[in-house]
Write a protein that holds these residues in place. Sequence first.
Motif, PDB file in Angstrom:
ATOM      1  N   TRP A   1      32.763  25.216  79.349  1.00  0.00           N
ATOM      2  CA  TRP A   1      32.059  25.570  80.601  1.00  0.00           C
ATOM      3  C   TRP A   1      32.683  24.927  81.878  1.00  0.00           C
ATOM      4  N   PHE A   2      33.494  23.975  81.843  1.00  0.00           N
ATOM      5  CA  PHE A   2      34.275  23.322  82.988  1.00  0.00           C
ATOM      6  C   PHE A   2      35.432  24.260  83.402  1.00  0.00           C
ATOM      7  N   TYR A   3      35.785  24.993  82.492  1.00  0.00           N
ATOM      8  CA  TYR A   3      36.957  26.095  82.863  1.00  0.00           C
ATOM      9  C   TYR A   3      36.638  26.896  84.000  1.00  0.00           C
ATOM     10  N   SER A   4      35.455  27.333  84.256  1.00  0.00           N
ATOM     11  CA  SER A   4      35.052  28.314  85.095  1.00  0.00           C
ATOM     12  C   SER A   4      34.895  27.240  86.565  1.00  0.00           C
ATOM     13  N   TYR A   5      34.666  26.176  86.456  1.00  0.00           N
ATOM     14  CA  TYR A   5      34.867  25.347  87.503  1.00  0.00           C
ATOM     15  C   TYR A   5      36.438  24.811  88.120  1.00  0.00           C
ATOM     16  N   SER A   6      37.004  24.701  86.915  1.00  0.00           N
ATOM     17  CA  SER A   6      38.330  24.460  87.246  1.00  0.00           C
ATOM     18  C   SER A   6      39.224  25.635  88.004  1.00  0.00           C
ATOM     19  N   ALA A   7      38.661  26.786  87.314  1.00  0.00           N
ATOM     20  CA  ALA A   7      39.356  28.034  87.737  1.00  0.00           C
ATOM     21  C   ALA A   7      39.027  27.989  89.429  1.00  0.00           C
ATOM     22  N   ALA A   8      37.985  27.637  89.802  1.00  0.00           N
ATOM     23  CA  ALA A   8      37.472  27.790  91.150  1.00  0.00           C
ATOM     24  C   ALA A   8      38.115  26.791  91.782  1.00  0.00           C
ATOM     25  N   ILE A   9      38.274  25.523  91.545  1.00  0.00           N
ATOM     26  CA  ILE A   9      38.975  24.502  92.080  1.00  0.00           C
ATOM     27  C   ILE A   9      40.413  24.949  92.359  1.00  0.00           C
TER      28      ILE A   9
END
Lengths: 95, 238
Positions: free
Chosen positions: B20-28
């Motif tokens: 799930w964190f990959y959506s956040y890291s992609a945005a970052i």
Amino acid sequence: MADAAERRSKVSILKDILQTIQDKGGSARPTHILYGANLSHDRLKKYLESLAAEGFIRRTGDDGQSFYAITRKGVEFLGTYYKMNRFFKAFGVGV
Amino acid sequence: MVSAAIGIDVLSEPLLIPVWFYSYSAAIYAASALVSLLIVFFSYRFFRMSKSKTAFLLMFSFLFLTAAFAALAFSSAYAYLYRPFFQANLDLGSLGLVNSLCFSVYYIAAVVAYLSLALMYLPKDASDFYKKLSKSTGGMFVLYLPLWYLDISDFHVLSIVLLAYTMLKNLFNFYKKRVLDNFLVMFAFLAMVSFHALLLFVPFDPTIYLAANGLLAAGFASLLAMLIRVSGSDGRRS
């Protein structure tokens, strides 16, 4: 490279000329510009021609009493220069 | 918690990072690439005006940084979107290839960017020596380090060394001037150094990956704040 700012860059000289004209109320005689921008007569002539060709200044008056006035484009150039200068200063480098 | 072993680690070992964190890291990473692109735009404006070498190096550095973070953003987004297939059968499929390609771009682009930044801050004598070396090797020297460090664990160590020099230069600059703009840039480089340093410890605790990304986001938010301050200024002498 950042420490090698002893010599004024061309853009810095152009800024000094435009700033001198603006400080004189938007229009100045060549002699005032020469002292304000700290340039020799020959170099000043070359830079004034370049600035006029770019539309940053325009010549007014006759040959005996000529003035150089800063244009809107020249004022915009000054604004951009100071913004950019602040941007590079934030990175601690001179331009 | 759903976890994935997609090789996003820096030590070439599979890791367990929550998917799930990959959506956040992609945005970052995408936001970091965008801020880098804004810096390229600013530098280009001045480069066009002045033909200044400093402006060129700053533009060049952040152009490569844009490519580096865009590659990471793509890799993370792909990992996140690939989740259903990945959850169903732990077969990496094209994920491994995309991950490998994106990280190759990231490694090379990031090191070239950090090298250029360090070069920008080098004293003139050292800078001239570097230029002569690049000329005599037909520019191959510039590519030597990134290629040598490609896909090995020392990438982060090299990044830390190169960025630490840039960060220290900015730290001294802030110490001398005490101006908020200088602080924002210094903090951004500090955050980038910390990002690489923290990633070295991810194999011991995957949650560090989250902290590293948070720091990276804070660093680029700091650069964005500086850009907003500069573009919002009235363009008068300071």
